[in-house]
Design an enzyme around this catalytic site. Sequence first.
Site, mmCIF file in Angstrom:
data_model
loop_
_atom_site.group_PDB
_atom_site.id
_atom_site.type_symbol
_atom_site.label_atom_id
_atom_site.label_comp_id
_atom_site.label_asym_id
_atom_site.label_seq_id
_atom_site.Cartn_x
_atom_site.Cartn_y
_atom_site.Cartn_z
ATOM 1 N N GLU A 119 31.537 30.879 80.748
ATOM 2 C CA GLU A 119 29.979 30.467 80.370
ATOM 3 C C GLU A 119 30.256 29.602 78.795
ATOM 4 O OE1 GLU A 119 27.473 30.772 82.137
ATOM 5 O OE2 GLU A 119 27.861 32.306 83.576
ATOM 6 N N HIS A 142 25.204 37.890 77.196
ATOM 7 C CA HIS A 142 25.069 37.753 78.543
ATOM 8 C C HIS A 142 25.501 39.132 79.332
ATOM 9 C CE1 HIS A 142 24.435 36.722 82.819
ATOM 10 N NE2 HIS A 142 25.521 36.611 82.968
ATOM 11 N N HIS A 144 23.882 42.110 82.809
ATOM 12 C CA HIS A 144 23.298 42.239 84.102
ATOM 13 C C HIS A 144 22.561 43.475 84.177
ATOM 14 C CE1 HIS A 144 26.857 39.971 85.854
ATOM 15 N NE2 HIS A 144 26.127 39.057 85.318
ATOM 16 N N HIS A 215 19.782 37.445 88.230
ATOM 17 C CA HIS A 215 21.148 37.434 87.783
ATOM 18 C C HIS A 215 21.166 38.199 86.519
ATOM 19 C CE1 HIS A 215 24.790 34.967 86.223
ATOM 20 N NE2 HIS A 215 24.758 36.155 86.151
HETATM 21 O O1 2HA Z 1 31.146 35.796 83.248
HETATM 22 O O2 2HA Z 1 28.374 37.345 84.303
HETATM 23 O O3 2HA Z 1 27.358 34.842 84.996
HETATM 24 C C1 2HA Z 1 30.635 36.675 84.442
HETATM 25 C C2 2HA Z 1 28.975 36.533 84.437
HETATM 26 C C3 2HA Z 1 28.669 34.965 84.816
HETATM 27 ZN ZN ZN Z 2 26.440 36.900 84.881
#
Ligand code: 2HA
Ligand code: ZN
Length: 270
Positions: A119, A142, A144, A215
């Site tokens: 990313e 980023h 989850h 996501h």
């Molecule tokens: O790099 O979470 O969305 C792993 C991720 C990509």
């Molecule tokens: Zn991700």
Amino acid sequence: MESILTDRPLLRQQIDRVAEVAGYLWQKGWAERNGGNITINITEFVDDTMQALPAITEPCPIGKTLPHLEGCWFYCKGTGRRMRDLARDPMANGAVIRILPGCTNYEIVADAPIAPTSELPSHLAVHDYLLAQGSPYRASLHTHPIELVALSHSRKWLEKDAATRMLWSMIPETKAFCPRGLGIVPYLLPSSVELAEATLRTLDEDYDVVLWEKHGVFAVDTDILNAFDQVDVLNKAAQIYLAARGMGFEPDGMTDAQLRELSDAFGLPK
Ligand code: 2HA
Ligand code: ZN
């Protein structure tokens, strides 16, 4: 192996914070396998001897030209690397990169030739945007977070600011420590240019944290601990909502009057 962090305590402190957050992400169950990315702008911690260091890779294309990144340096999680491994050894699971003149290429400087996160173009585009705005924010994350991602599976919570209002009303700390709320980005392919562009547009609507439908989240703040804290506070509110639902009732939430009182007391935007 000699590390670029040796005798650079301020830089080491920044990288240690990334490792600390990577550990939290794993412990919370937000970082399965290689899930999530972190990049931090470390330019202010770069000294003259570091400037003079040779690269350990050939120049690599960023994939776009980002004019505000002239002379910038970043620490980036390595592509395919696990947060739980980065927590133990950040320089074996991420790398220090320098943006080359012209702002279309970067090179890896230390410690090992570990290719940055897949990313990278979107992370660097966000850093470029932050610098263009004169923002003091230097970290992007980023991850989850389970309950926030679960909420994003319902149309109801994807309406602009519907999730923000509900999350703020679960516990007073949420609005106090995440005063800009939660922006929403409809589902787009992971790592795509479209996702990067939609994220930038949503941050520009004045959010620090955006929810990527089905996501994860993307968050920015002054440093990586603060970016993590904003996501943690929002996800805690989502957990409270879901705990109440699990007990079989829709939580009342704080009233609008209580939220207004809180905003006045803490000097928050209305
Ligand atoms: O790099 O979470 O969305 C792993 C991720 C990509
Ligand atoms: Zn991700």
